[in-house]
Scaffold this motif. Structure first.
Motif, short mmCIF file in Angstrom:
data_model
loop_
_atom_site.label_atom_id
_atom_site.label_comp_id
_atom_site.label_asym_id
_atom_site.label_seq_id
_atom_site.Cartn_x
_atom_site.Cartn_y
_atom_site.Cartn_z
N ASN A 72 43.35 42.63 49.51
CA ASN A 72 43.30 42.91 50.87
C ASN A 72 44.83 43.25 51.43
N ARG A 103 43.14 43.95 59.94
CA ARG A 103 42.02 43.85 60.64
C ARG A 103 40.99 44.89 60.33
N GLY A 134 38.85 46.87 54.80
CA GLY A 134 37.31 46.86 54.45
C GLY A 134 36.84 48.30 54.95
N SER A 183 34.29 41.29 54.26
CA SER A 183 34.61 41.70 55.72
C SER A 183 33.46 42.02 56.59
N GLY A 213 38.51 37.66 52.88
CA GLY A 213 38.95 38.84 53.45
C GLY A 213 39.67 38.32 54.79
N TYR A 247 38.59 36.50 57.25
CA TYR A 247 37.74 36.58 58.55
C TYR A 247 37.18 35.18 58.80
#
Length: 220
Positions: free
Chosen positions: A17, A42, A45, A164, A184, A186
């Motif tokens: 990522n 952000r 993905g 994600s 990811g 998050y």
């Protein structure tokens, strides 16, 4: 009950990522578009067709979209040697396969990149099928890639495994539940809010708790 496990590849099985984010930042800079890494991260993905307008706006997409995606490939190629598999990736895939699931490794990446990633987790020896960017017209958060993955093995019902919110949203459009891992970047809350049925800190934690997940046993 599901008979098919659909694993996202980038950011879920292999640690890509931040390389993706850095490659996009460098690609944007070629066209004098400055965006902070956190903002690009952000959007990781999403496929490039959705990422460019999301991060830089529709005007940039219309003027430079295809060129930016070509530049991203060049920048990402330079970072391929830095990418490693996540701990326990191959072992989790083997575990899921041994429990009777059809196994699809779903990526919207370029075929040459997907080959590298699958080799890192020895995925081709286990997977019934895999996907690349050539297999879907639109990328996540649209569900095309997920439906293509399920169709490749004629699966009756699937479970998505991703990192994600975009993975969760894409699968939910097909009413396919998602188990998420936090690789990811998050939060647990964000992933649950997007619709993930379970969230794990890592693939190792996921495998240790697999009996309590929808991947305990495949339908016959």
């Amino acid at each position: 009950m599901a008979d098919t496990a659909i694993f996202d590849v980038d950011g879920t099985l292999v640690d890509t990522n931040y390389q993706h984010a850095l490659a996009w930042q460098r690609a944007f800079r070629r066209y004098d578009v400055s965006r902070p890494l956190w903002r690009i991260h952000r959007a990781i993905g999403m496929g490039g067709d959705n990422l460019v307008p999301d991060v830089a706006g529709q005007d940039v997409e219309q003027e430079h979209g295809d060129d930016l995606r070509d530049a991203w490939v060049e920048e990402f190629d330079r970072l391929l040697g830095d990418i490693e598999p996540f701990e326990g990736a191959h072992e989790l895939l083997q575990e899921v396969k041994d429990r009777g699931f059809k196994l699809v490794l779903a990526s919207s990446g370029k075929a040459k990149h997907v080959d590298v990633f699958l080799d890192l987790v020895d995925g081709k020896s286990l997977a019934d099928a895999w996907t690349t960017s050539e297999d879907a017209e639109t990328s996540k958060p649209e569900p095309d890639l997920v439906s293509t993955a399920l169709a490749k093995v004629e699966g009756a019902a699937g479970i998505m495994i991703g990192d994600s919110t975009w993975d969760v949203v894409a699968a939910s459009k097909l009413k396919i539940p998602t188990i998420a891992v936090r690789s990811g970047g998050y939060s647990v809350g964000e992933l649950h809010e997007a619709g993930a049925v379970q969230v794990f800190q890592s693939l190792v934690e996921f495998r240790a708790a697999i009996e309590g997940t929808p991947l305990a046993r495949a339908t016959s």
